[in-house]
Design a protein around this motif. Structure first.
Motif, PDB file in Angstrom:
ATOM      1  N   UNK A  63      28.818 -48.294  55.591  1.00  0.00           N
ATOM      2  CA  UNK A  63      29.680 -47.519  56.299  1.00  0.00           C
ATOM      3  C   UNK A  63      29.729 -48.115  57.514  1.00  0.00           C
ATOM      4  N   UNK A  64      29.184 -48.718  57.886  1.00  0.00           N
ATOM      5  CA  UNK A  64      28.731 -50.400  59.139  1.00  0.00           C
ATOM      6  C   UNK A  64      30.408 -50.756  59.094  1.00  0.00           C
ATOM      7  N   UNK A  65      29.958 -51.659  58.273  1.00  0.00           N
ATOM      8  CA  UNK A  65      31.037 -52.560  58.162  1.00  0.00           C
ATOM      9  C   UNK A  65      32.182 -52.180  58.079  1.00  0.00           C
ATOM     10  N   UNK A  66      32.701 -50.636  57.154  1.00  0.00           N
ATOM     11  CA  UNK A  66      34.021 -50.111  57.719  1.00  0.00           C
ATOM     12  C   UNK A  66      34.039 -49.605  58.840  1.00  0.00           C
ATOM     13  N   UNK A  67      33.253 -49.303  59.751  1.00  0.00           N
ATOM     14  CA  UNK A  67      33.731 -49.393  61.004  1.00  0.00           C
ATOM     15  C   UNK A  67      34.173 -50.615  61.367  1.00  0.00           C
ATOM     16  N   UNK A  68      33.025 -51.213  61.361  1.00  0.00           N
ATOM     17  CA  UNK A  68      33.624 -52.706  61.833  1.00  0.00           C
ATOM     18  C   UNK A  68      34.902 -53.127  61.535  1.00  0.00           C
ATOM     19  N   UNK A  69      35.169 -52.347  60.649  1.00  0.00           N
ATOM     20  CA  UNK A  69      37.148 -53.268  59.615  1.00  0.00           C
ATOM     21  C   UNK A  69      38.052 -52.593  60.251  1.00  0.00           C
ATOM     22  N   UNK A  70      37.677 -51.534  61.016  1.00  0.00           N
ATOM     23  CA  UNK A  70      38.492 -50.013  61.647  1.00  0.00           C
ATOM     24  C   UNK A  70      39.118 -50.715  62.243  1.00  0.00           C
ATOM     25  N   UNK A  71      37.853 -51.936  63.606  1.00  0.00           N
ATOM     26  CA  UNK A  71      38.977 -52.566  64.894  1.00  0.00           C
ATOM     27  C   UNK A  71      40.320 -53.678  63.880  1.00  0.00           C
ATOM     28  N   UNK A  72      40.633 -54.118  63.144  1.00  0.00           N
ATOM     29  CA  UNK A  72      40.930 -55.604  62.767  1.00  0.00           C
ATOM     30  C   UNK A  72      42.426 -54.855  61.409  1.00  0.00           C
ATOM     31  N   UNK A  73      42.245 -53.628  62.015  1.00  0.00           N
ATOM     32  CA  UNK A  73      43.757 -53.451  61.060  1.00  0.00           C
ATOM     33  C   UNK A  73      44.931 -54.477  61.116  1.00  0.00           C
ATOM     34  N   UNK A  74      45.282 -54.804  59.983  1.00  0.00           N
ATOM     35  CA  UNK A  74      46.024 -55.566  59.459  1.00  0.00           C
ATOM     36  C   UNK A  74      45.801 -56.724  59.955  1.00  0.00           C
ATOM     37  N   UNK A  75      44.258 -57.181  59.508  1.00  0.00           N
ATOM     38  CA  UNK A  75      43.796 -58.631  60.012  1.00  0.00           C
ATOM     39  C   UNK A  75      43.239 -58.983  58.589  1.00  0.00           C
ATOM     40  N   UNK A  76      43.507 -60.326  57.905  1.00  0.00           N
ATOM     41  CA  UNK A  76      42.913 -60.959  56.601  1.00  0.00           C
ATOM     42  C   UNK A  76      41.443 -60.829  57.178  1.00  0.00           C
ATOM     43  N   UNK A  77      39.883 -60.664  56.147  1.00  0.00           N
ATOM     44  CA  UNK A  77      38.570 -60.299  56.159  1.00  0.00           C
ATOM     45  C   UNK A  77      38.411 -61.803  56.745  1.00  0.00           C
ATOM     46  N   UNK A  78      39.493 -63.056  56.176  1.00  0.00           N
ATOM     47  CA  UNK A  78      38.689 -64.553  56.085  1.00  0.00           C
ATOM     48  C   UNK A  78      39.426 -65.375  57.454  1.00  0.00           C
ATOM     49  N   UNK A  79      39.896 -64.487  58.437  1.00  0.00           N
ATOM     50  CA  UNK A  79      40.557 -65.371  59.743  1.00  0.00           C
ATOM     51  C   UNK A  79      40.118 -64.857  61.010  1.00  0.00           C
ATOM     52  N   UNK A  80      39.755 -65.330  61.364  1.00  0.00           N
ATOM     53  CA  UNK A  80      39.275 -65.461  63.315  1.00  0.00           C
ATOM     54  C   UNK A  80      39.987 -64.548  63.669  1.00  0.00           C
ATOM     55  N   UNK A  81      38.654 -63.339  64.186  1.00  0.00           N
ATOM     56  CA  UNK A  81      39.341 -62.042  64.435  1.00  0.00           C
ATOM     57  C   UNK A  81      39.766 -62.386  66.190  1.00  0.00           C
ATOM     58  N   UNK A  82      40.420 -61.958  67.083  1.00  0.00           N
ATOM     59  CA  UNK A  82      41.124 -61.761  68.567  1.00  0.00           C
ATOM     60  C   UNK A  82      39.600 -61.792  69.053  1.00  0.00           C
ATOM     61  N   UNK A  83      39.841 -62.603  70.417  1.00  0.00           N
ATOM     62  CA  UNK A  83      38.603 -62.193  72.145  1.00  0.00           C
ATOM     63  C   UNK A  83      38.115 -59.969  71.358  1.00  0.00           C
ATOM     64  N   UNK A  84      39.608 -59.756  71.385  1.00  0.00           N
ATOM     65  CA  UNK A  84      39.280 -58.481  72.014  1.00  0.00           C
ATOM     66  C   UNK A  84      38.228 -57.456  70.438  1.00  0.00           C
ATOM     67  N   UNK A  85      38.911 -58.170  69.351  1.00  0.00           N
ATOM     68  CA  UNK A  85      38.258 -57.704  68.286  1.00  0.00           C
ATOM     69  C   UNK A  85      36.471 -57.957  67.756  1.00  0.00           C
ATOM     70  N   UNK A  86      37.093 -59.386  68.441  1.00  0.00           N
ATOM     71  CA  UNK A  86      35.350 -59.975  68.620  1.00  0.00           C
ATOM     72  C   UNK A  86      34.386 -58.704  69.383  1.00  0.00           C
ATOM     73  N   UNK A  87      34.912 -58.696  70.659  1.00  0.00           N
ATOM     74  CA  UNK A  87      34.136 -57.161  71.366  1.00  0.00           C
ATOM     75  C   UNK A  87      33.852 -56.378  70.340  1.00  0.00           C
ATOM     76  N   UNK A  88      35.055 -55.053  70.266  1.00  0.00           N
ATOM     77  CA  UNK A  88      35.149 -54.387  69.635  1.00  0.00           C
ATOM     78  C   UNK A  88      34.343 -54.240  68.697  1.00  0.00           C
ATOM     79  N   UNK A  89      33.617 -55.025  67.636  1.00  0.00           N
ATOM     80  CA  UNK A  89      33.051 -55.000  66.243  1.00  0.00           C
ATOM     81  C   UNK A  89      31.392 -55.611  67.517  1.00  0.00           C
ATOM     82  N   UNK A  90      31.103 -56.160  68.364  1.00  0.00           N
ATOM     83  CA  UNK A  90      29.856 -56.978  68.767  1.00  0.00           C
ATOM     84  C   UNK A  90      29.054 -55.169  69.236  1.00  0.00           C
TER      85      UNK A  90
END
Lengths: 514, 514
Positions: A63-90
């Motif tokens: 549940x928690x992983x999916x919630x985080x993943x919803x913040x990075x739509x269109x991103x590969x799982x194993x690519x570094x996130x953007x700073x914005x995505x990282x902030x949202x996930x944090x």
């Protein structure tokens, strides 16, 4: 088995712990060129992995992983996130995790912002597979005799990277010294004078066997061996070298040529080098034949054969006999102490080298591994009579003895002396031996110790491998072996209770395997 | 010549500058294991030297030195003082020097607490003299294209340690990254997976010439060359290698064997290696003879010969002809780009390697020097078709690609890309060329540039040496030459006004020498 708390002990991490956990999490997830220029932004793959480690219930983790993943739509799982995505996930993690979980997340991201799976995949994809890739654990941190992997598991390290981390890994003094030096002068060639080298010379000269006073700095053990042979050839005016069966000296052309195992030489056309003469280890007559006939004027050996011989110490007679033969025929005796040096094989205080243990003084010695505290630095060391025959232009090095290497070496050897490392190694060696004496198993055939170089013989390579693998489950990690012999070379700072842990792990794993 | 203020710019030193000068002086004179574990207590020799630099009047300097010396009765001048002695000396200096002098003293002690004389003496005493000891300056700090010596003099560095410091020396990001990594995991063998290497792989893969995708990490350039030959031999199943006249590849047995100058091979019995075939550089027929006869299946070259040829670029025809010959005979083309890589020879943006300049893709490439930002790290890089034929056990490395090396390399290459280093090098190269065009002298015979690898031809080696020595007086320091050719390889971050300074120094020194 009570692994110590998985706390952040490193000096650099103190800053993190001062922060509010939310802030700390952001710092570990988002790359900051001022504070952690060695990192990248975290990947979602790592976020998912960390959540899986922290949260035991699968459905809650998902549940928690999916919630985080919803913040990075269109991103590969194993690519570094953007700073914005990282902030949202944090922010999500900070809201959903409790205080203890949050602390655990900070530590796990501190150790790696990339998932284990991705690290393994990148290695497999981009590595020239000249060695066997070891992907059974992803080590991210070490301290004393322990290492931690990317999943927060801890092990006692029985390899110490072939002795390179005899003092363990995270070492605040070495970190600080390297930081200071890198802020002044990071690189200078071997032939230019240098402050850091002067400091280190003051420290090391008192540790060397008698007469070994002159240094030529290199970067790897193989390179030091290669250059020691060049120096011996230049001094004797003769290319012939006696080497020994089951000896191992490294991987450059020169070092490979004097290494016994044919599989290391043959593919490179180095199995029939006319200048190399192999003698059986322990056979003085064979050596004398090559020296008396004029076929060779140098002898290279490991006083305690490691790598290829599963720990095989020379007898006193053989070591002293070689010294006498070299004197008799004016030949150069090269002791390759890259792996045996700096307390590894000590049986008593003050025994920094195998040469000390045997009470002999070789003409040339190679040193390496641990004296840089983990920094790549090695050396050829020789006597004045040989050094004075050398001349400018016969060799040279860009990185050898660079200021950073000398700083690391100064601090590491200073610590070794303060800790009385040979004394410690000798004590722990006896503890290991006493414990191993008591362990009985039908598949265990015996053991040998040379200080903290320990060889344990099994009835078959298969059983050895099974027990070695099994020990990991009980928190003792080793990867070295020679045929049916398991080899242990723990950091020399291993403590008594850790010795007991290793022995317990062996006992348990033996029971499992029987 | 307006050298920049001799200020402390390093990040680590910011702390010092925050202190009261008296306190700062004590910190620099007395070793503190927490703050500067890389140092020792200062020597009286250095105190005397610093006083001599700061105070112009001899009698006043002598008075002050004597006053300091009275505190250390019975001590050798060049032995580290005790903490008590250091405190007393610091108090005297703080009382007797004015604010400006005190600041200068702090900076000088920050850079070295040991006297130049002692450092030189220690090197001479303990160094195996395999290279020519360069004691014309004791470098203690670098920044951008500049280095500072132990006496507070500054020079533009025209060597950049053979390209190892293309980004200059003191680099706060690299220092910080190494500090962080050393506080986690300082060492792991090449065959174990690792977070830092994954980060760096992401950065470097986009910089490589087409098809060069697989890496094997090493520590020195010679070692990378030695291993590149092993990989070529293993792939082709043939030991024969074509190398070129005036080529230089390093100092291990394998690298020496393919280096042309006989004086580097003969003393070690490496002048008649049956597997090495030398061809004239530029002569495709000679190469084809070895390949077509089956005598060789690999070719190793520097696309721009440096070291031994005084900057000698291959022609386009020769470079492409070699590529075609290797394709025709299914031979392996090894480009040794240890010195030419990472923007050194760029004529335009995006040209990270000489291979880019020539628009060719070798089968194996060696890289080294600058990509670690001064940290010893090198690599063999190859194509998938070669990599997939390699196998575990054929090689191995304790230090190759260790986490510290990968951190330094990540940060350095990231900076190179941000700075657009090839673009900068190409611009400065044109500025050097335009300036050199205009300088006329009877003893100057011409020049060649390949990016920021610059060769300047004189009418004789004597005049070259005289001008090279003379330039130091005008603040431009170089130590590289090949016969009558002076070689300049400044850090690639050299700025336009520094290019002008170098040219002015050359002009002045030429006038002095004529």
């Amino acid at each position: 088995m009570n692994p110590p708390d998985h706390e952040i002990t490193a000096e650099a991490a103190v800053e993190i712990e001062k922060l509010d956990p939310r802030e700390a999490l952001k710092e570990m997830i988002i790359y900051n060129p001022m504070k952690n220029p060695e990192r990248t932004n975290a990947t979602m793959g790592r976020v998912e992995e960390v959540i899986g480690i922290i949260i035991e219930k699968n459905d809650k983790a998902k549940f928690l992983s999916d919630k985080c993943k919803s913040e990075i739509k269109g991103h590969e799982l194993d690519e570094p996130m953007t700073a914005g995505e990282g902030t949202a996930v944090a922010d999500i993690l900070a809201t959903e995790l409790n205080q203890e979980q949050l602390g655990q997340a900070v530590r796990l991201f501190y150790e790696s912002e990339i998932s284990t799976e991705e690290v393994v995949a990148m290695h497999k994809k981009y590595k020239i597979p000249v060695s066997h890739l070891e992907d059974d654990l992803l080590p991210v941190r070490g301290k004393g005799a322990r290492i931690w992997d990317s999943k927060g598991k801890t092990y006692i390290d029985l390899d110490s990277n072939y002795s390179a981390t005899n003092l363990g890994n995270a070492n605040p003094e070495i970190a600080r010294g390297l930081y200071n030096q890198a802020n002044l002068l990071i690189s200078q060639k071997e032939d230019r004078i240098q402050v850091a080298r002067t400091r280190f010379l003051r420290e090391i000269k008192g540790m060397m066997p008698e007469g070994l006073t002159h240094f030529y700095w290199q970067n790897s053990g193989g390179e030091a061996v290669d250059k020691s042979i060049k120096i011996a050839k230049a001094y004797t005016g003769h290319t012939g070298v006696v080497a020994f069966e089951n000896g191992f000296h490294g991987r450059t052309h020169g070092a490979v040529a004097v290494t016994y195992n044919k599989k290391y030489r043959e593919p490179f056309g180095l199995h029939n080098e006319s200048w190399v003469h192999f003698a059986p280890f322990g056979n003085l007559d064979a050596v004398e034949k090559y020296l008396s006939s004029g076929e060779a004027k140098s002898v290279i050996l490991e006083l305690i054969q490691g790598e290829e011989a599963g720990i095989n110490p020379a007898t006193q007679e053989f070591a002293h006999g070689l010294r006498e033969l070299c004197d008799k025929y004016d030949a150069v005796m090269i002791a390759d102490e890259v792996q045996t040096g700096f307390g590894r094989v000590a049986e008593d205080e003050g025994q920094w080298f195998a040469s000390h243990v045997y009470g002999i003084s070789p003409d040339i010695m190679t040193i390496g591994k641990s004296f840089g505290g983990g920094y790549p630095v090695t050396a050829v060391v020789t006597k004045a009579k040989i050094s004075e025959k050398m001349y400018g232009g016969m060799d040279g090095s860009t990185f050898g003895g660079n200021p950073m290497a000398m700083v690391a070496a100064l601090i590491a050897t200073r610590q070794m002396r303060t800790l009385n490392l040979p004394g410690l190694a000798a004590k722990r060696s006896k503890e290991f031996a006493a414990g191993l004496e008591k362990i009985k198993s039908p598949i265990l055939k015996g053991f040998r110790t040379a200080g903290l170089m320990i060889g344990i013989d099994f009835d078959s390579q298969e059983n050895m491998a099974k027990v070695q693998e099994g020990m990991k489950k009980y928190g003792a990690h080793s990867s070295l072996s020679t045929g049916p012999t398991m080899r242990w070379m723990p950091p020399l700072v291993i403590e008594s209770d850790e010795v007991r842990e290793v022995l317990t792990a062996l006992e348990k794993s033996l029971k499992d395997a029987e």
